[in-house]
Design an enzyme around this catalytic site. Structure first.
Site, PDB file in Angstrom:
ATOM      1  N   HIS A  55     -10.032  -5.049  -3.504  1.00 45.83           N
ATOM      2  CA  HIS A  55      -8.706  -5.260  -2.917  1.00 45.83           C
ATOM      3  C   HIS A  55      -8.860  -5.752  -1.498  1.00 45.83           C
ATOM      4  CE1 HIS A  55      -9.924  -1.025  -2.621  1.00 45.83           C
ATOM      5  NE2 HIS A  55      -9.350  -1.000  -1.436  1.00 45.83           N
ATOM      6  N   ASP A  87       0.848  -1.186   0.000  1.00 52.61           N
ATOM      7  CA  ASP A  87       0.000   0.000   0.000  1.00 52.61           C
ATOM      8  C   ASP A  87       0.890   1.244   0.000  1.00 52.61           C
ATOM      9  OD1 ASP A  87      -3.217   0.545   0.893  1.00 52.61           O
ATOM     10  OD2 ASP A  87      -1.802   2.212   1.123  1.00 52.61           O
TER      11      ASP A  87
HETATM   12  P1  AMP Z   1      -9.750   1.483   0.300  1.00 51.31           P
HETATM   13  O1  AMP Z   1     -10.018   2.659   1.197  1.00 51.31           O
HETATM   14  O2  AMP Z   1     -10.106   0.163   0.974  1.00 51.31           O
HETATM   15  O3  AMP Z   1     -10.403   1.630  -1.045  1.00 51.31           O
HETATM   16  O4  AMP Z   1      -8.198   1.399   0.140  1.00 51.31           O
HETATM   17  C1  AMP Z   1      -7.513   1.886  -0.962  1.00 51.31           C
HETATM   18  C2  AMP Z   1      -6.063   1.776  -0.619  1.00 51.31           C
HETATM   19  O5  AMP Z   1      -5.314   1.904  -1.811  1.00 51.31           O
HETATM   20  C3  AMP Z   1      -5.559   2.831   0.358  1.00 51.31           C
HETATM   21  O6  AMP Z   1      -5.003   2.209   1.505  1.00 51.31           O
HETATM   22  C4  AMP Z   1      -4.503   3.590  -0.454  1.00 51.31           C
HETATM   23  O7  AMP Z   1      -3.402   4.003   0.327  1.00 51.31           O
HETATM   24  C5  AMP Z   1      -4.118   2.564  -1.502  1.00 51.31           C
HETATM   25  N1  AMP Z   1      -3.557   3.098  -2.736  1.00 51.31           N
HETATM   26  C6  AMP Z   1      -4.051   4.110  -3.479  1.00 51.31           C
HETATM   27  N2  AMP Z   1      -3.278   4.327  -4.551  1.00 51.31           N
HETATM   28  C7  AMP Z   1      -2.267   3.420  -4.495  1.00 51.31           C
HETATM   29  C8  AMP Z   1      -1.143   3.131  -5.318  1.00 51.31           C
HETATM   30  N3  AMP Z   1      -0.865   3.825  -6.438  1.00 51.31           N
HETATM   31  N4  AMP Z   1      -0.307   2.136  -4.937  1.00 51.31           N
HETATM   32  C9  AMP Z   1      -0.544   1.442  -3.804  1.00 51.31           C
HETATM   33  N5  AMP Z   1      -1.602   1.668  -3.004  1.00 51.31           N
HETATM   34  C10 AMP Z   1      -2.443   2.634  -3.333  1.00 51.31           C
END
Ligand code: AMP
Ligand code: ZN
Length: 115
Positions: A99, A29
């Site tokens: 995810h 993440d």
């Molecule tokens: P959610 O709130 O469950 O939709 O989680 C989305 C997650 O994706 C968050 O923890 C973000 O930090 C993560 N995220 C967003 N963009 C990226 C990226 N480019 N690479 C890795 N993680 C990401």
């Protein structure tokens, strides 16, 4: 398809993949909330768990088994960890591509409230 996680899965956006097979990829993440914070995502674009159907049963099981194996690999299996699917708006989902969060590296509080 203008989807961030599809771009990561098909390598349009380069990130270090911690795991890849025919169905899923895993990567760190970008904003970790605990010391070990890994996302396991399907290669197929599915917006949320709410959009999954019985045909995704193998995929759902694969995501959990990959999380379990990564937990062992990252040495957090013994102490324990948390697996989290946020589902749509009320669940706090921000990225609309399924995810599974693997969270570990310390004792976690519950922190689940209805606002
Ligand atoms: P959610 O709130 O469950 O939709 O989680 C989305 C997650 O994706 C968050 O923890 C973000 O930090 C993560 N995220 C967003 N963009 C990226 C990226 N480019 N690479 C890795 N993680 C990401
Ligand atoms: Zn996608």
């Amino acid at each position: 398809m203008d989807c961030l996680f599809c771009k990561i899965a098909n390598k349009e956006i380069p990130v270090e993949l911690l795991f890849e097979d025919d169905l899923v990829v895993a990567f760190k993440d970008i904003k970790p909330i605990v010391p070990i914070h890994i996302l396991i995502i399907p290669k197929e674009h599915i917006e949320s768990v709410a959009d999954m159907s019985d045909k995704h049963e193998t995929l759902a099981g694969r995501m959990i088994m990959v999380a379990k194996k990564l937990a062992e690999q990252f040495d957090i299996a013994g102490g324990g960890y948390k697996l989290l699917f946020r589902v749509k708006s009320n669940g706090g989902q921000e990225v609309p591509h399924v995810h599974l969060h693997l969270l570990g590296g310390g004792k976690m509080s519950e922190n689940i409230r209805v606002a």
